[in-house]
Design an enzyme around this catalytic site. Structure first.
Site, PDB file in Angstrom:
ATOM      1  NE  ARG A  89      -8.470  -5.259 -20.790  1.00  0.00           N
ATOM      2  CZ  ARG A  89      -9.254  -5.911 -21.555  1.00  0.00           C
ATOM      3  NH1 ARG A  89      -9.684  -6.951 -21.213  1.00  0.00           N
ATOM      4  NH2 ARG A  89      -9.948  -5.135 -22.297  1.00  0.00           N
ATOM      5  CG  ASP A 144      -9.986  -2.002 -22.411  1.00  0.00           C
ATOM      6  OD1 ASP A 144     -11.315  -2.391 -22.649  1.00  0.00           O
ATOM      7  OD2 ASP A 144      -9.113  -2.553 -21.959  1.00  0.00           O
ATOM      8  CD  GLU A 170       1.376  -6.089  10.827  1.00  0.00           C
ATOM      9  OE1 GLU A 170       1.282  -4.681  10.795  1.00  0.00           O
ATOM     10  OE2 GLU A 170       0.276  -6.737  11.126  1.00  0.00           O
ATOM     11  N   PRO A 191       0.689  -1.373   0.146  1.00  0.00           N
ATOM     12  CG  PRO A 191      -0.331  -1.310   1.859  1.00  0.00           C
ATOM     13  CD  PRO A 191       0.471  -1.889   1.230  1.00  0.00           C
TER      14      PRO A 191
END
Ligand code: ADE
Length: 252
Positions: free
Chosen positions: A153, A168, A115, A88
């Site tokens: 893709r 797209d 963690e 993140p």
């Protein structure tokens, strides 16, 4: 393209990699995915991959030795030019990054749990950290699948009809537009007339205008990044004229 994925839970990825377009791309050898479990690179009887953090604190941290050993074991088959830790705190994934990564010959994706990983793994062998959004998941496996599917893709031959990639959302910097199929009228809701006209140039122009309209409404930040053509400026002027007309109708 070859993608090596390091994960303690290969079972999360395996079924997804078998299905649909991804499964087909792998079967047709347009994409090779190899799953490696760092637990197979431990030396102790308990096959330990994590330990408590120095300095205290909650949770466990993935250890250096099995991760370095697992990544270095790939050296013969993978350039290790891009070793990507899904995290993140990484660079936010977007279509530009997807296109950039799809140019590489090979990638390593490191999925962490607990963690996170010992920082020396990030300093010593990871080249990039990538996040799929500002929220926290329990591990990097789902983010790795997101990245793999988005990259697949972009690989030549994976999508039979390249036009569908070009339409797209985000491919050309705009959101994708509404699509319709039969029946022409459903519960008194009809397909826009222009799509039934068979007039290809009118349809192309209408679609571009709709893409600009939806992007302007929902993601104006994307319009700011776009290199606008003369036609785009005309279409945006039409949209602006339509907008001020409806505003006047609401507040005469
Ligand atoms: N691991 C946990 N949460 C993540 C996120 N949002 N993106 C990438 N990897 C993650």
């Amino acid at each position: 393209m070859r993608i090596d994925v390091l994960t303690l839970f290969p079972e999360i990825l395996e079924p997804v990699l078998k299905e649909s377009l991804l499964g087909k791309a792998i079967e047709e050898e347009l994409l090779e995915i190899v799953l490696t479990n760092p637990r197979d690179f431990t030396q102790d009887r308990h096959r330990t991959v994590d330990d408590t953090p120095y300095g205290g604190g909650a949770g466990m941290v993935m250890k250096c030795e099995p991760l370095f050993a697992a990544i270095e074991s790939l050296k013969d088959r993978n350039s290790l030019k891009r070793v990507i830790h899904l995290s993140p705190r990484g660079r936010r994934l977007d279509q530009d990054l997807v296109k950039e990564l799809a140019q590489e010959k090979d990638l390593v994706l490191l999925c962490s749990r607990y963690e996170g990983v010992d920082e020396r793994v990030v300093e010593g062998i990871v080249t990039d950290e990538v996040s799929i959004g500002d929220y926290v998941l329990s591990g990097g496996e789902v983010p790795a699948l997101v990245l793999i599917e988005a990259i697949s893709r972009m690989l030549p031959g994976v999508i039979g009809d390249w036009e569908s990639v070009e339409t797209d959302s985000f491919f050309n910097g705009l959101l994708g537009i509404a699509q319709y199929t039969r029946p022409q009228t459903f519960r008194e809701m009809s397909v826009p007339d222009v799509l039934m006209s068979g007039h290809h140039e009118a349809i192309r122009r209408w679609r571009r205008k709709e893409a600009l309209r939806v992007t302007l409404q929902r993601r104006p930040d994307l319009i700011d990044k776009l290199v606008l053509t003369k036609e785009d400026n005309e279409l945006l002027a039409e949209l602006e004229a339509e907008r001020s007309r409806t505003e006047k109708e609401i507040q005469p």
